[in-house]
Design an enzyme around this catalytic site. Structure first.
Site, short mmCIF file in Angstrom:
data_model
loop_
_atom_site.label_atom_id
_atom_site.label_comp_id
_atom_site.label_asym_id
_atom_site.label_seq_id
_atom_site.Cartn_x
_atom_site.Cartn_y
_atom_site.Cartn_z
N GLU A 172 -40.81 117.58 25.33
CA GLU A 172 -41.36 117.79 23.69
C GLU A 172 -42.26 116.83 23.44
O GLU A 172 -43.11 116.99 22.47
CB GLU A 172 -39.78 117.37 22.83
N GLU A 183 -31.17 120.40 27.82
CA GLU A 183 -30.05 120.25 26.58
C GLU A 183 -28.78 120.89 26.72
O GLU A 183 -27.79 120.29 26.32
CB GLU A 183 -30.42 119.96 25.29
N ALA A 237 -34.42 112.19 26.01
CA ALA A 237 -34.13 111.16 25.02
C ALA A 237 -32.99 110.28 25.91
O ALA A 237 -32.35 110.97 26.89
CB ALA A 237 -33.38 111.63 23.88
N GLY A 277 -36.49 115.66 25.78
CA GLY A 277 -37.40 114.85 24.86
C GLY A 277 -38.78 114.54 25.33
O GLY A 277 -39.63 114.33 24.75
N1 COA Z 1 -31.12 109.14 29.51
C1 COA Z 1 -30.57 107.97 29.99
N2 COA Z 1 -30.39 107.79 31.42
C2 COA Z 1 -31.28 108.60 32.14
C3 COA Z 1 -31.74 109.70 31.78
C4 COA Z 1 -31.57 110.10 30.28
N3 COA Z 1 -32.21 111.45 29.82
N4 COA Z 1 -32.35 110.68 32.95
C5 COA Z 1 -32.25 109.72 33.90
N5 COA Z 1 -31.44 108.48 33.53
C6 COA Z 1 -31.25 107.51 34.29
C7 COA Z 1 -29.89 107.85 35.13
O1 COA Z 1 -28.94 107.90 34.61
C8 COA Z 1 -30.16 106.71 36.15
O2 COA Z 1 -29.56 105.68 35.76
P1 COA Z 1 -28.73 104.72 36.79
O3 COA Z 1 -29.72 104.39 37.94
O4 COA Z 1 -28.44 103.62 36.10
O5 COA Z 1 -27.53 105.73 37.20
C9 COA Z 1 -31.68 106.86 36.42
O6 COA Z 1 -32.24 107.15 35.29
C10 COA Z 1 -32.32 107.54 37.65
O7 COA Z 1 -31.70 108.95 37.58
P2 COA Z 1 -30.97 109.93 38.58
O8 COA Z 1 -30.28 110.88 37.86
O9 COA Z 1 -30.23 108.85 39.43
O10 COA Z 1 -32.43 110.62 39.23
P3 COA Z 1 -32.14 111.79 40.12
O11 COA Z 1 -33.58 111.73 40.83
O12 COA Z 1 -31.07 112.04 40.95
O13 COA Z 1 -32.24 113.14 38.85
C11 COA Z 1 -32.85 113.99 36.99
C12 COA Z 1 -33.49 112.94 38.27
C13 COA Z 1 -34.29 113.94 36.03
C14 COA Z 1 -32.81 115.53 37.49
C15 COA Z 1 -31.56 113.56 36.27
O14 COA Z 1 -31.94 112.14 36.10
C16 COA Z 1 -31.30 114.14 35.04
O15 COA Z 1 -30.73 115.38 34.89
N6 COA Z 1 -31.62 113.58 33.86
C17 COA Z 1 -31.22 114.05 32.57
C18 COA Z 1 -32.15 115.11 32.14
C19 COA Z 1 -31.69 115.71 30.74
O16 COA Z 1 -31.06 115.97 30.49
N7 COA Z 1 -32.72 115.08 29.63
C20 COA Z 1 -32.40 115.77 28.30
C21 COA Z 1 -31.90 114.65 27.41
S1 COA Z 1 -31.39 115.32 26.00
#
Ligand code: COA
Length: 258
Positions: free
Chosen positions: A113, A133, A65, A110
């Site tokens: 999910e 989460e 999400a 999400g």
């Molecule tokens: N919500 C909003 N934005 C998200 C996102 C999410 N769940 N997951 C990734 N993004 C965005 C990042 O903020 C970033 O945006 P920016 O370039 O404007 O800063 C962009 O997507 C790229 O992500 P980034 O974190 O730079 O890539 P990465 O390769 O370094 O890491 C992940 C990849 C998936 C490990 C990392 O993005 C992450 O941990 N995301 C969240 C996962 C999460 O907690 N999901 C559950 C949400 S309830």
């Protein structure tokens, strides 16, 4: 028609691609609204026979999400978000046409999910699954606590949810979360192969298999009773007459969905 989704109908195989690659296809309100609309289209458009769901880009299916929309939501806002996500994912799970998740990278929160709400999952070798989460001080709220336990068992599910870690495609395969792992450029090809096979079967029988399998996890229903009714409903179809007659006449059946 959609701004965050790409759709394409190829001989009844309807591919939905969540298209926010710069945010790793995170589910913001707009994506959720468009997924609601596209599922309405799937249910009502007879030219759609089966559905493939994937994410744009090479890195991510859906990274969860959209975290930026959580700030300041409060418990009432959290409940609204979860209810909307759960309702959408029930629509996917209960869809009478097969919905196959093609997981092409991160399927987190999400995103995991969403993949689990689909009828089954294929993964590319670079796919990663997780429910991170707890790292944010929250927990899965779009059905993940239920479906992850259903799919991989309580012990494995709780380890994933409580550690907030990720598993790779081969671990997801070993735990039963995905049915096939393929090289990235074969993901949609393999899914289309399976969808084509399913589309060659009697549509009512396919829909009834999905309905009965879902009844296993619905406490309000008796699964065996659901199966009984689903089985008997197939006997009212002309496709049943066609399927059984074709077998006896040693020819391929031609199903019409009636
Ligand atoms: N919500 C909003 N934005 C998200 C996102 C999410 N769940 N997951 C990734 N993004 C965005 C990042 O903020 C970033 O945006 P920016 O370039 O404007 O800063 C962009 O997507 C790229 O992500 P980034 O974190 O730079 O890539 P990465 O390769 O370094 O890491 C992940 C990849 C998936 C490990 C990392 O993005 C992450 O941990 N995301 C969240 C996962 C999460 O907690 N999901 C559950 C949400 S309830």
């Amino acid at each position: 028609m959609y701004t965050t989704l790409l759709t394409h109908n190829d001989n009844g195989i309807f591919t939905i691609t969540i298209n926010r690659p710069e945010k790793l296809n995170a589910l913001n309100g707009q994506v959720i609204a468009e997924l609601e609309a596209v599922m309405h289209e799937v249910y009502t458009n007879p030219s759609i026979k089966s559905v493939l769901l994937t994410g744009a880009g090479e890195k991510s299916f859906v990274a969860g999400a959209d975290i930026s929309e959580f700030i300041g939501a409060g418990s009432a806002g959290g409940k609204t978000l979860a209810r909307r996500g759960q309702d959408l994912f029930f629509k996917i799970e209960n869809c009478p046409k097969v919905v196959i998740a093609c997981v092409n990278g991160f399927a987190l929160g999400g995103g995991c999910e969403l993949a689990m709400a689909c009828h089954f999952r294929l993964a590319s070798e670079n796919a990663k699954f997780g429910q991170p989460e707890v790292n944010l001080g929250i927990m899965p709220g779009y059905g993940g606590t239920q479906r992850l336990v259903q799919l991989i068992g309580k012990g494995r599910a709780l380890e994933l949810m409580l550690t907030g870690g990720m598993i790779d495609a081969s671990a997801a395969f070993a735990s039963g979360l995905v049915n096939h792992v393929v090289v990235p450029d074969q993901l949609l090809t393999k899914a289309k192969e399976i969808a084509t096979l399913i589309q060659s079967k009697a549509p009512v029988a396919v829909a009834k298999c999905i309905e009965a399998a879902n009844a296993v996890y619905n406490e309000a229903l008796n699964g065996y009773e659901t199966e009984l009714n689903a089985f008997s409903a197939c006997f009212d179809t002309t496709d049943m007459v066609e399927g059984t007659t074709a077998f006896l006449e040693k020819r391929k059946p031609v199903f019409t969905g009636k």
